[in-house]
Scaffold this motif. Sequence first.
Motif, PDB file in Angstrom:
ATOM      1  N   GLU A  38     -21.416  -4.669   5.878  1.00 11.24           N
ATOM      2  CA  GLU A  38     -22.166  -3.737   5.042  1.00 11.24           C
ATOM      3  C   GLU A  38     -21.771  -3.748   3.568  1.00 11.24           C
ATOM      4  N   VAL A  39     -20.550  -4.196   3.253  1.00 10.18           N
ATOM      5  CA  VAL A  39     -20.121  -4.146   1.858  1.00 10.18           C
ATOM      6  C   VAL A  39     -20.991  -5.082   1.021  1.00 10.18           C
ATOM      7  N   GLU A  40     -21.402  -4.603  -0.135  1.00 12.27           N
ATOM      8  CA  GLU A  40     -22.291  -5.378  -0.997  1.00 12.27           C
ATOM      9  C   GLU A  40     -21.500  -6.104  -2.073  1.00 12.27           C
ATOM     10  N   GLU A  41     -22.042  -7.226  -2.517  1.00 16.56           N
ATOM     11  CA  GLU A  41     -21.339  -8.089  -3.471  1.00 16.56           C
ATOM     12  C   GLU A  41     -21.005  -7.360  -4.766  1.00 16.56           C
ATOM     13  N   GLY A  42     -21.876  -6.457  -5.199  1.00 21.31           N
ATOM     14  CA  GLY A  42     -21.645  -5.768  -6.456  1.00 21.31           C
ATOM     15  C   GLY A  42     -20.677  -4.608  -6.372  1.00 21.31           C
ATOM     16  N   GLN A  43     -20.276  -4.221  -5.166  1.00 23.93           N
ATOM     17  CA  GLN A  43     -19.373  -3.096  -4.996  1.00 23.93           C
ATOM     18  C   GLN A  43     -17.916  -3.527  -5.117  1.00 23.93           C
ATOM     19  N   LYS A  44     -17.075  -2.587  -5.584  1.00 24.65           N
ATOM     20  CA  LYS A  44     -15.641  -2.763  -5.385  1.00 24.65           C
ATOM     21  C   LYS A  44     -15.264  -1.817  -4.258  1.00 24.65           C
ATOM     22  N   ALA A  45     -15.008  -2.379  -3.087  1.00 22.73           N
ATOM     23  CA  ALA A  45     -14.715  -1.587  -1.901  1.00 22.73           C
ATOM     24  C   ALA A  45     -13.504  -2.167  -1.186  1.00 22.73           C
ATOM     25  N   GLU A  46     -12.717  -1.292  -0.584  1.00 23.04           N
ATOM     26  CA  GLU A  46     -11.521  -1.707   0.141  1.00 23.04           C
ATOM     27  C   GLU A  46     -11.489  -1.003   1.490  1.00 23.04           C
ATOM     28  N   PHE A  47     -10.822  -1.631   2.445  1.00 25.67           N
ATOM     29  CA  PHE A  47     -10.654  -1.048   3.780  1.00 25.67           C
ATOM     30  C   PHE A  47      -9.172  -0.760   3.954  1.00 25.67           C
ATOM     31  N   ILE A  48      -8.815   0.526   4.001  1.00 22.43           N
ATOM     32  CA  ILE A  48      -7.408   0.916   3.993  1.00 22.43           C
ATOM     33  C   ILE A  48      -7.124   1.886   5.130  1.00 22.43           C
ATOM     34  N   ASN A  49      -6.320   1.457   6.078  1.00 23.33           N
ATOM     35  CA  ASN A  49      -5.901   2.295   7.209  1.00 23.33           C
ATOM     36  C   ASN A  49      -7.085   2.955   7.906  1.00 23.33           C
ATOM     37  N   GLY A  50      -8.123   2.174   8.131  1.00 25.27           N
ATOM     38  CA  GLY A  50      -9.274   2.659   8.874  1.00 25.27           C
ATOM     39  C   GLY A  50     -10.336   3.335   8.037  1.00 25.27           C
ATOM     40  N   ALA A  51     -10.102   3.494   6.737  1.00 31.32           N
ATOM     41  CA  ALA A  51     -11.061   4.174   5.865  1.00 31.32           C
ATOM     42  C   ALA A  51     -11.680   3.179   4.884  1.00 31.32           C
ATOM     43  N   ILE A  52     -12.966   3.334   4.644  1.00 30.60           N
ATOM     44  CA  ILE A  52     -13.667   2.514   3.648  1.00 30.60           C
ATOM     45  C   ILE A  52     -13.614   3.254   2.315  1.00 30.60           C
ATOM     46  N   ILE A  53     -13.031   2.608   1.315  1.00 32.95           N
ATOM     47  CA  ILE A  53     -12.879   3.207  -0.008  1.00 32.95           C
ATOM     48  C   ILE A  53     -13.806   2.476  -0.973  1.00 32.95           C
ATOM     49  N   VAL A  54     -14.832   3.174  -1.447  1.00 36.80           N
ATOM     50  CA  VAL A  54     -15.740   2.605  -2.459  1.00 36.80           C
ATOM     51  C   VAL A  54     -15.339   3.193  -3.802  1.00 36.80           C
ATOM     52  N   HIS A  55     -14.975   2.338  -4.732  1.00 35.64           N
ATOM     53  CA  HIS A  55     -14.452   2.798  -6.013  1.00 35.64           C
ATOM     54  C   HIS A  55     -15.570   3.142  -6.992  1.00 35.64           C
ATOM     55  N   SER A  56     -15.357   4.205  -7.738  1.00 36.61           N
ATOM     56  CA  SER A  56     -16.306   4.606  -8.766  1.00 36.61           C
ATOM     57  C   SER A  56     -16.175   3.673  -9.967  1.00 36.61           C
ATOM     58  N   PRO A  57     -17.158   3.664 -10.875  1.00 35.32           N
ATOM     59  CA  PRO A  57     -17.048   2.826 -12.081  1.00 35.32           C
ATOM     60  C   PRO A  57     -15.780   3.144 -12.863  1.00 35.32           C
ATOM     61  N   VAL A  58     -15.180   2.098 -13.419  1.00 31.30           N
ATOM     62  CA  VAL A  58     -13.893   2.246 -14.089  1.00 31.30           C
ATOM     63  C   VAL A  58     -14.087   2.605 -15.562  1.00 31.30           C
ATOM     64  N   LYS A  59     -13.167   3.411 -16.093  1.00 34.58           N
ATOM     65  CA  LYS A  59     -13.207   3.724 -17.520  1.00 34.58           C
ATOM     66  C   LYS A  59     -12.803   2.499 -18.335  1.00 34.58           C
TER      67      LYS A  59
END
Length: 218
Positions: A38-59
Amino acid sequence: MEPAVRQLFDSPRLAIHVQTFERVLAEEREKRARFYDEVEEGQKAEFINGAIIVHSPVKKRYHDTATRLLFIVHLYVQLHDLGFVGHEKNMISLTRNDYEPDVCFFGKEKAQAFSPDQMKFPAPDFVAEVLSPSTEVVDRGVKFEDYAAHGVGEYWLLDPDAEVAEQYVLEGDRYVLRMKSKSGQIESAVIAGLSPPVEALFDDGANLREVQRLLQAG
């Protein structure tokens, strides 16, 4: 064996605990497989200890710090043919978790095995993360432990707000702080000969001077 693990092994409930672990890990594996689908190429996403972490836009300040480091490390590695440098869209797949570090480096031995279509990568030899309020707990916590456990030889933490660089080097299976500074040079323990000024990671002018120096030195 760590005390907590020893205590678990000595417990009469060991078999019950193992069954629970196996169930939880099986559920994690299923969720991780869905994450890959499901993760999309344009996303910054990580899988950490069973949780999917989708990062917000960076400053911008955090983006700029990561970009300055990437310029220096990538140029140096290319000039000296040392291996492969990845950045935040390269997914590092460890035994339990998947990370997209800001900058990472693989020596030639590992890099030669990579294919042009590769999407998941093994543990790098070097990782750098740029600290932000939303990521610092993870960068200093589970990533710090996980990178060490998987043999990542060097870990840098860069704080754009304080303009401080921290350098950790693997000794055994633990990281040891080698340097924490706002000034001076940070000499890599893994990327032979790489020693940028700390200032070059936080200041555009200093970064440009370091890039020019590297190009002149060849």
